[in-house]
Design an enzyme around this catalytic site. Structure first.
Site, mmCIF file in Angstrom:
data_model
loop_
_atom_site.group_PDB
_atom_site.id
_atom_site.type_symbol
_atom_site.label_atom_id
_atom_site.label_comp_id
_atom_site.label_asym_id
_atom_site.label_seq_id
_atom_site.Cartn_x
_atom_site.Cartn_y
_atom_site.Cartn_z
ATOM 1 N NE ARG A 1 5.404 11.765 5.789
ATOM 2 C CZ ARG A 1 4.764 11.224 5.241
ATOM 3 N NH1 ARG A 1 4.383 10.880 6.397
ATOM 4 N NH2 ARG A 1 3.945 10.627 3.996
ATOM 5 C CB SER B 1 -5.321 6.565 5.475
ATOM 6 O OG SER B 1 -3.904 6.452 6.121
ATOM 7 N N GLY B 2 -3.280 7.215 2.540
ATOM 8 C CA GLY B 2 -2.959 7.448 1.255
ATOM 9 C C GLY B 2 -2.270 6.674 0.778
ATOM 10 N NE ARG C 1 -5.665 11.381 0.265
ATOM 11 C CZ ARG C 1 -4.535 11.266 0.693
ATOM 12 N NH1 ARG C 1 -3.970 11.333 -0.425
ATOM 13 N NH2 ARG C 1 -4.322 10.255 1.370
ATOM 14 C CG HIS D 1 3.447 8.304 -0.071
ATOM 15 N ND1 HIS D 1 1.893 7.695 -1.024
ATOM 16 C CD2 HIS D 1 2.736 7.999 1.068
ATOM 17 C CE1 HIS D 1 0.739 7.737 -0.178
ATOM 18 N NE2 HIS D 1 0.962 8.335 0.677
ATOM 19 N N GLY E 1 -0.678 -3.122 2.815
ATOM 20 C CA GLY E 1 0.365 -3.553 1.807
ATOM 21 C C GLY E 1 0.785 -4.723 2.266
ATOM 22 C CD GLU E 2 4.090 -1.687 6.622
ATOM 23 O OE1 GLU E 2 4.482 -2.339 7.437
ATOM 24 O OE2 GLU E 2 4.851 -1.154 6.577
ATOM 25 C CG MET F 1 -8.195 -3.245 3.017
ATOM 26 S SD MET F 1 -9.506 -2.972 1.813
ATOM 27 C CE MET F 1 -8.723 -2.307 0.633
#
Ligand code: AMP
Length: 394
Positions: free
Chosen positions: A94, A212-213, A242, A182, A331-332, A285
């Site tokens: 990556r 987290s991002g 951020r 992303h 989100g998941e 979260m």
């Protein structure tokens, strides 16, 4: 002998990796997933097998494993002992920045490395670490083909008008433009929608990558047409640490009136803001959802507010939205956040199916809802492995 692909994601103090088995045909499977974390402080190697069972947890003294090359060495030793019958056929990395031109992964060569070096100033916190891991492997295994997969590549399909800032035009030519990030996650979702949600795959979709991002991407026919992240991964949504999009005048104020140095502002913007800074409790979260502290609630409310604003903006870019897709850690896994976001999206015609949302079904909107909502797990590592396999013809 069975072939395998190693996927690496090198951060400033960590080196995450996955090993994928490459069958003669069909999809690859992850056989090991792990990371060396705490490089430079308290190095530790944690590895799980493909079913999530722990297979290693090793700690070292700071100086024993102090950099990416030593971390790679430690990973290689472990992998050799576990995968005796397998041959490593290639490595996919990556790489956060691929610049303005690269819309696809690249096989690493000397000229490619020279080019990737020129993007270091665009992503000084990430790119040097990504490239350090490539160099360490080139030293240790010069025979091994390596592939760079860029987080920016997927967004290169965006129109120029979407990539501009309102600065004098020469700044655009000098590389100050919206790159978006992303991208490997969004590309994976775009590749997955035709099988899990065929009715929306060719439509106008907003994907919310909330981890987290965090960022959002507007897709049409599976191609990126807009994204919340811009020149750096600081833009757009509020994130774990951020602030996301904010008035650039704040940076001037901090420099000129409060006398902060550039380094102090960098620290504030990357590490001390967002959910952590607003709540004063943490950036996870799960912790905020479990807390009764008023500022935990405020941080969550602001997180959702910002997602809703961005959704409105991306809906305008698309000329309407057919579907909203949630992905990444929050989100998941967070039915609560999804429910709050979907409630704010009722004006777009989204009707949430509360039970489906609690269960975490793939489709979480009611049958007949004008705009649908979905939960689709992302898999950036598999996306990198697929690119590496394709580019190396494995
Ligand atoms: P990622 O960067 O995609 O790995 O996402 C990491 C973030 O996901 C963590 O910091 C948590 O805030 C969040 N997360 C993971 N599991 C849950 C959960 N069950 N509920 C709420 N948030 C979660």
């Amino acid at each position: 002998m069975e072939k395998a692909i190693l996927v690496l994601n090198a951060g400033s103090s960590s080196l995450k990796f996955s090993v994928f088995e490459v069958p003669d045909s069909g999809e690859m499977r992850a056989r090991a997933v792990g990371q060396v974390e705490g490089l430079g402080t308290a190095p530790r190697l944690k590895v799980k097998d493909g079913d999530g069972q722990r297979v290693a947890d090793v700690r070292w003294e700071t100086t024993e494993v102090a950099n990416h090359a030593q971390a790679l060495d430690a990973i290689a030793t472990l992998l050799r002992s576990r995968f005796e019958g397998q041959v490593l056929a290639g490595v996919g990395h990556r790489v956060v920045h691929g610049g303005a031109d690269h819309s696809a992964p690249l096989l690493i060569t000397a000229p490619v490395m020279e080019k990737l070096d020129t993007f270091v100033p665009l992503a000084p916190l990430h790119q040097p670490h990504n490239l350090a891991a490539i160099r360490a492997l080139q030293q240790a295994r010069p025979d091994l083909p390596q592939v760079a997969c860029f987080d920016t590549a997927f967004h290169r399909s965006q129109e120029m008008v979407a990539q501009l800032y309102g600065l004098p035009y020469e700044y655009y030519e000098r590389g100050i433009r919206r790159y978006g990030f992303h991208g490997l996650s969004y590309e994976y979702i775009a590749a997955t929608l035709p099988s899990v949600a065929p009715e929306i795959a060719g439509g106008r979709v907003v994907v919310a990558h909330l981890g987290s991002g965090a960022s959002m991407c507007a897709m049409h026919h599976g191609r990126s047409v807009g994204s919340s992240m811009g020149f750096t991964a600081l833009d757009g949504l509020m994130m774990g640490t951020r602030p996301g999009n904010m008035d650039p005048g704040i940076v001037l104020y901090l420099l000129q009136q409060e006398g902060l140095s550039a380094k102090q502002i960098e620290d504030l913007l990357y590490k001390r803001s967002g959910l952590l800074g607003l709540s004063g409790i943490g950036n996870d979260m799960r912790v905020l959802e479990a807390s009764d502290a008023p500022r935990a609630r405020l941080a969550i409310d602001h997180f959702v507010y910002r997602i809703s604003r961005e959704l409105g903006g991306l809906a305008a870019v698309l000329g309407g939205v057919d579907a909203l897709v949630f992905t990444a850690g929050i989100g998941e896994n967070s039915a609560h956040i999804r429910q709050l976001v979907c409630r704010q999206a009722q004006w777009l015609g989204l009707e949430l199916d509360a039970d489906a949302n609690e269960r975490g079904d793939t489709r979480i909107s009611r049958v007949g809802s004008r705009m649908s909502a979905w939960v689709v797990p992302t898999n950036e590592e598999l996306m990198i492995a697929r690119h590496t396999r394709a580019l190396l013809g494995l």
